[in-house]
Design an enzyme around this catalytic site. Structure first.
Site, mmCIF file in Angstrom:
data_model
loop_
_atom_site.group_PDB
_atom_site.id
_atom_site.type_symbol
_atom_site.label_atom_id
_atom_site.label_comp_id
_atom_site.label_asym_id
_atom_site.label_seq_id
_atom_site.Cartn_x
_atom_site.Cartn_y
_atom_site.Cartn_z
ATOM 1 N N SER A 1 0.806 -1.225 0.000
ATOM 2 C CA SER A 1 0.000 0.000 0.000
ATOM 3 C C SER A 1 0.838 1.274 0.000
ATOM 4 O O SER A 1 1.637 1.501 -0.903
ATOM 5 C CB SER A 1 -0.933 -0.072 1.207
ATOM 6 O OG SER A 1 -1.770 1.025 1.287
ATOM 7 N N ASP B 1 -3.060 6.276 -3.066
ATOM 8 C CA ASP B 1 -1.898 5.664 -2.416
ATOM 9 C C ASP B 1 -1.336 4.573 -3.339
ATOM 10 O O ASP B 1 -1.804 4.402 -4.471
ATOM 11 C CB ASP B 1 -2.241 5.129 -1.012
ATOM 12 C CG ASP B 1 -3.019 3.833 -1.047
ATOM 13 O OD1 ASP B 1 -3.685 3.565 -2.070
ATOM 14 O OD2 ASP B 1 -2.971 3.078 -0.062
ATOM 15 N N ASP C 1 -1.429 1.377 -3.723
ATOM 16 C CA ASP C 1 -2.215 0.285 -4.304
ATOM 17 C C ASP C 1 -3.627 0.742 -4.653
ATOM 18 O O ASP C 1 -4.504 -0.080 -4.928
ATOM 19 C CB ASP C 1 -2.233 -0.945 -3.382
ATOM 20 C CG ASP C 1 -2.864 -0.672 -2.035
ATOM 21 O OD1 ASP C 1 -2.938 0.516 -1.638
ATOM 22 O OD2 ASP C 1 -3.280 -1.633 -1.360
ATOM 23 N N ALA D 1 -10.109 8.571 8.058
ATOM 24 C CA ALA D 1 -9.688 9.939 7.732
ATOM 25 C C ALA D 1 -8.626 9.924 6.635
ATOM 26 O O ALA D 1 -8.550 10.831 5.802
ATOM 27 C CB ALA D 1 -9.153 10.612 8.987
ATOM 28 N N ARG E 1 -2.183 4.601 20.017
ATOM 29 C CA ARG E 1 -2.448 3.171 19.774
ATOM 30 C C ARG E 1 -1.254 2.552 19.044
ATOM 31 O O ARG E 1 -0.553 3.257 18.303
ATOM 32 C CB ARG E 1 -3.735 2.962 18.961
ATOM 33 C CG ARG E 1 -3.768 3.736 17.666
ATOM 34 C CD ARG E 1 -4.977 3.400 16.825
ATOM 35 N NE ARG E 1 -4.827 2.154 16.117
ATOM 36 C CZ ARG E 1 -4.115 2.005 14.991
ATOM 37 N NH1 ARG E 1 -3.484 3.028 14.439
ATOM 38 N NH2 ARG E 1 -4.038 0.844 14.409
ATOM 39 N N PRO E 2 -1.037 1.255 19.277
ATOM 40 C CA PRO E 2 0.051 0.615 18.527
ATOM 41 C C PRO E 2 -0.383 0.432 17.078
ATOM 42 O O PRO E 2 -1.514 0.035 16.827
ATOM 43 C CB PRO E 2 0.195 -0.749 19.220
ATOM 44 C CG PRO E 2 -1.098 -0.995 19.916
ATOM 45 C CD PRO E 2 -1.744 0.327 20.176
HETATM 46 P P1 NG1 Z 1 -1.977 1.321 11.344
HETATM 47 O O1 NG1 Z 1 -0.552 1.196 10.933
HETATM 48 O O2 NG1 Z 1 -2.550 0.168 12.132
HETATM 49 O O3 NG1 Z 1 -2.249 2.663 11.971
HETATM 50 C C1 NG1 Z 1 -2.705 2.116 8.893
HETATM 51 C C2 NG1 Z 1 -3.793 3.137 8.908
HETATM 52 C C3 NG1 Z 1 -5.126 2.421 8.897
HETATM 53 C C4 NG1 Z 1 -5.263 1.460 7.732
HETATM 54 C C5 NG1 Z 1 -4.031 0.550 7.704
HETATM 55 C C6 NG1 Z 1 -4.035 -0.379 6.513
HETATM 56 C C7 NG1 Z 1 -3.818 5.339 9.986
HETATM 57 C C8 NG1 Z 1 -3.679 6.112 11.213
HETATM 58 N N1 NG1 Z 1 -3.717 4.013 10.074
HETATM 59 O O4 NG1 Z 1 -2.852 1.294 10.010
HETATM 60 O O5 NG1 Z 1 -6.136 3.360 8.883
HETATM 61 O O6 NG1 Z 1 -5.440 2.152 6.527
HETATM 62 O O7 NG1 Z 1 -2.825 1.295 7.739
HETATM 63 O O8 NG1 Z 1 -3.353 0.064 5.423
HETATM 64 O O9 NG1 Z 1 -4.023 5.938 8.929
HETATM 65 ZN ZN ZN Z 2 -3.534 1.154 0.248
#
Ligand code: NG1
Ligand code: ZN
Length: 543
Positions: A65, A275, A277, A370, A497-498
């Site tokens: 992605s 983005d 992909d 978002a 958050r992790p």
């Molecule tokens: P993580 O890395 O879990 O925050 C990110 C995006 C998700 C989602 C995933 C999948 C943010 C804050 N987080 O996840 O919304 O799109 O990647 O690609 O944008």
């Molecule tokens: Zn993507």
């Protein structure tokens, strides 16, 4: 059995580096491409048994992605084009982490647990993005699928693969399971939607697109002729020169809150970024003073839900509509939707599958992260009611017109997953129908200034969250520290958050001014660094 011997032989060609442990995260496995060969092979195996279990075609998409070019990833797509279920995510993690000599046992355990009939036929669709590692990694997936009916689609966007899996499993009811079928379905709907929007000037038909140097750029080029000049796209970052996602693309634009490099933007011009992909899209423009304005997933959800709510009212259809967001949704958008639009808003954990799931509970579920990943789901009952009304000869013109618009809106939307191409066509159609400029769309509500940061910690799993990830339960004292910091600012909100896709903790803050949002994000980052085992240098203030 012969097939297990074959697996043993082939798996030796895709050995697992000793000691490597990876988790099936927010969006499958994702890390540096060099560590993924064995994972790909094993996901080919898993997709095959998943296909046998569901007696349906399963998808495997090779992409990372919005991550940098050197990363890659893989995720499974379930029969209706949705993300694979939670228990199979666990199977994926088990299989991925089994030591080389235990691979067959791990696979047999899954087969036994799921009571899979191994003589059942299997069918797997494999797709890949444009990363240089994707060719050999998708070949590793195909080795895993091997002699069991794999179909290689080659280069496709993530949403195209989801679409084709769904078409295949619904015997073509959702459309034809080819890339050409995809263009025909969505472009025809777009042309139908915009055909009565009189007086659209060439300026209004023009859109500036940043393809993130990825697969979306290639596919938009392929699609262009289907649009019959009703949408005229000037394509930038098409992959001919620049690096994938490097200083461009939806994630860069959203997180940096600035335009991508490689694009010449004229003041007031409507622009968007995909983005890597093409399952995310954000819009933006710069005004005459050169100030950058971002229209993210929240702005898209607002425009789309307003449009749909108006049409449902005009059509006299009593269908329940809701908007599903995550904690990253700008506070202003939630406030506007709930208080001005009077639309039901639900908040879920980050990750598309969570949003998708909640959106399925409504007649019309609009979901967006978002960051620009989102789509709209229509229940079967809602689709039938709209279809009936569109065919009814006894209804007045206004209701009929609304029903026809709703029907074409359904057809322009990829309901299997958030899709940059389909979302782009939908937004372009809505703006055309409403005769709205991007500036007018932008003024529907004003975003609260916000900031997203990352903090490196020793083990991000020490942070456990609750309440759709808006509150931290562990480590002790962290939430209290965040609460105290938030109190210092006006209209403030912050959470941590992790990440599920990167080895970091994400920090989000919003407040009444950019300075306050930045300061709060920094202070919360420090609290994470101190209380959750930060590594490397302490986070520095942004200013
Ligand atoms: P993580 O890395 O879990 O925050 C990110 C995006 C998700 C989602 C995933 C999948 C943010 C804050 N987080 O996840 O919304 O799109 O990647 O690609 O944008
Ligand atoms: Zn993507």
């Amino acid at each position: 059995m012969a097939e297990f011997q074959e697996i043993s032989k082939l798996s030796a060609l895709h050995p697992k580096p000793a000691g490597l442990v990876l988790q099936y995260g927010t969006s499958g496995f994702r890390t540096n491409a060099k560590q993924l060969d064995h994972i790909m092979f094993r996901m080919g195996l898993l997709a095959t048994v998943r296909s046998k279990k569901t007696k349906a075609t399963i998808g495997v998409m090779v992409t990372a992605s919005h991550n940098p070019e050197e990363d890659n990833g893989v995720k499974l797509v379930d029969p209706m084009g949705e993300m694979v279920t939670q228990d199979w995510e666990e199977h994926a993690t088990q299989l991925a982490n089994a030591d080389q000599e235990d691979l067959l046992t791990a696979l047999k355990n899954i087969i036994e647990k799921e009571a899979i009939n191994m003589s059942q036929e299997a069918n797997v669709f494999v797709g890949k993005d444009t990363r240089s590692s994707s060719a050999s990694l998708s070949q590793a997936v195909l080795d895993g699928v091997s002699a069991l009916g794999g179909h290689n689609y080659g280069l496709v966007t993530t949403p195209q693969l989801h679409y084709m899996v769904c078409c295949q499993n619904t015997q073509g009811k959702y459309g034809e399971a080819t890339v050409e079928g995809y263009y025909t379905k969505f472009c025809q709907a777009f042309i139908q939607l915009t055909k009565n929007t009189s007086n659209r000037t060439d300026d209004q038909k023009h859109l500036c697109l940043d393809g993130a140097n990825g697969i979306g750029a290639l596919k938009v080029r392929e699609m262009e002729s289907h649009l019959k000049k009703e949408l005229q796209i000037s394509l930038n970052n098409d992959g001919s020169k620049g690096r994938l996602n490097h200083q461009c693309g939806a994630d860069y634009v959203k997180v940096q809150q600035k335009p991508p490099t490689g694009v010449k933007i004229n003041p007031g011009e409507r622009c968007c970024s995909f983005d890597g992909d093409a399952d995310r899209i954000v819009y933006y423009y710069t005004d005459s003073e050169g100030t950058f304005h971002l229209l993210d997933g929240d702005k898209m959800a607002t425009l789309i839900s307003t449009f749909l709510k108006e049409l449902l009212t005009q059509a006299g259809l009593n269908l329940k509509i809701a908007v599903v967001q995550t904690a990253y949704a700008n506070g202003s958008s939630t406030h506007y939707l709930e208080n001005t639009m009077k639309v039901l808003v639900r908040c879920t954990k980050t990750g598309v599958k969570h949003l998708h799931h909640v959106a399925q509970e409504f007649d019309v579920g609009v979901y967006f992260e978002a960051n620009g990943h989102g789509t709209v789901l229509f229940s079967k009952a809602a689709e039938e009611k709209i279809q009936q009304l569109a065919e009814d000869t006894n209804v007045n013109d206004e209701r009929k017109k609304a029903a026809l618009l709703l029907r074409n809106t359904i057809n322009v939307i990829n309901q299997t997953v958030g899709d940059a191409i389909s979302d782009m066509l939908l937004i372009e159609a809505i703006l055309a129908i409403k005769g709205m400029t991007i500036q007018q769309w932008d003024t529907i509500y004003t975003d609260l200034p916000n900031r997203q940061l990352k903090v490196k910690v020793d083990d991000r799993r020490v942070i456990d969250t609750t309440d759709a990830e808006r509150r931290a339960v562990t480590p002790a004292g962290l939430q209290e520290a965040i609460d105290n910091l938030v109190k210092k600012y006006r209209q403030a909100r912050s959470f941590v958050r992790p990440s599920g896709t990167e080895d970091v903790v994400r920090v989000y803050a919003e407040a009444d001014t950019q300075e306050s949002a930045d300061a709060l994000a920094h202070e919360v980052s420090l609290a994470v660094y101190r209380l959750a085992g930060g590594v490397g240098d302490e986070p520095k203030p942004l200013h």
